[in-house]
Write a protein that holds these residues in place. Structure first.
Motif, mmCIF file in Angstrom:
data_model
loop_
_atom_site.group_PDB
_atom_site.id
_atom_site.type_symbol
_atom_site.label_atom_id
_atom_site.label_comp_id
_atom_site.label_asym_id
_atom_site.label_seq_id
_atom_site.Cartn_x
_atom_site.Cartn_y
_atom_site.Cartn_z
ATOM 1 N N ARG A 70 0.842 -1.205 0.000
ATOM 2 C CA ARG A 70 0.000 0.000 0.000
ATOM 3 C C ARG A 70 0.877 1.255 0.000
ATOM 4 O O ARG A 70 0.610 2.244 0.669
ATOM 5 N N LEU A 119 -1.369 5.298 -11.153
ATOM 6 C CA LEU A 119 -2.551 5.496 -10.300
ATOM 7 C C LEU A 119 -2.236 5.137 -8.851
ATOM 8 O O LEU A 119 -2.717 5.798 -7.926
ATOM 9 N N GLN A 120 -1.432 4.090 -8.660
ATOM 10 C CA GLN A 120 -1.027 3.737 -7.298
ATOM 11 C C GLN A 120 -0.231 4.863 -6.658
ATOM 12 O O GLN A 120 -0.400 5.144 -5.473
ATOM 13 N N TYR A 122 -0.582 8.001 -7.156
ATOM 14 C CA TYR A 122 -1.567 9.008 -6.758
ATOM 15 C C TYR A 122 -2.380 8.535 -5.556
ATOM 16 O O TYR A 122 -2.521 9.261 -4.574
ATOM 17 N N LEU A 123 -2.899 7.307 -5.609
ATOM 18 C CA LEU A 123 -3.761 6.807 -4.533
ATOM 19 C C LEU A 123 -3.010 6.630 -3.221
ATOM 20 O O LEU A 123 -3.525 6.964 -2.157
ATOM 21 N N TYR A 124 -1.801 6.074 -3.283
ATOM 22 C CA TYR A 124 -1.060 5.796 -2.053
ATOM 23 C C TYR A 124 -0.367 7.020 -1.489
ATOM 24 O O TYR A 124 0.158 6.970 -0.383
ATOM 25 N N SER A 126 -1.799 9.497 -0.371
ATOM 26 C CA SER A 126 -2.591 9.958 0.783
ATOM 27 C C SER A 126 -2.468 9.010 1.971
ATOM 28 O O SER A 126 -2.889 9.340 3.068
ATOM 29 N N TYR A 127 -1.888 7.810 1.745
ATOM 30 C CA TYR A 127 -1.684 6.856 2.836
ATOM 31 C C TYR A 127 -0.441 7.260 3.616
ATOM 32 O O TYR A 127 0.507 7.772 3.044
#
Length: 144
Positions: A70, A119-120, A122-124, A126-127
């Motif tokens: 993640r 995309l990962q 970008y998405l990760y 925020s993690y």
């Protein structure tokens, strides 16, 4: 040694010479098989497809690792952007020049995997990122 033939120890060679011997044997056997079947269009087409499909799947281990962790920590975004641009140009070339179907399909698959990795990123982002498992070096602290 016996561990050389155990799949749990695949590529964990006990001696470098065992590795070299395996690679040379594999190359010799597959080269001989290819020589024998060179006149078979089914063999040649299958071999060609396996080659472009293998290349198309190069990004999948990174995609899986990012998903599992993640995180995209330690991954070079610039490298993936270069992959994506190269794979996109190559795929457009294949399509415009009406290359064999498998080239266009595998090129599209490569672009899809590249975009999924981006995309990962970008998405990760925020993690909360996991701490790096390697010691930090001042030179590696530069932002990508």
């Amino acid at each position: 040694s016996v561990a050389d033939f155990d799949l749990n120890y695949f590529w964990h060679w006990s001696k470098f010479t065992d590795y070299v011997q395996c690679v040379l044997t594999f190359t010799g056997v597959t080269g001989y098989i290819t020589y024998l079947w060179l006149d078979s269009s089914l063999f040649v087409e299958t071999l060609g497809f396996l080659a472009v499909f293998t290349e198309a799947m190069l990004g999948v281990p990174q995609l899986y690792r990012n998903y599992h962790n993640r995180s995209t920590e330690g991954m070079s975004v610039k490298m993936v952007l270069m992959w994506t641009s190269g794979d996109t140009f190559k795929t457009v070339y294949f399509i415009l020049n009406q290359a064999p179907f498998q080239f266009s399909i595998c090129g599209l698959l490569q672009v899809f995997v590249d975009i999924a990795i981006l995309l990962q990123v970008y998405l990760y982002s925020s993690y909360p990122q996991k701490p790096a498992s390697h010691p930090a070096h001042p030179a590696s602290a530069k932002a990508l």
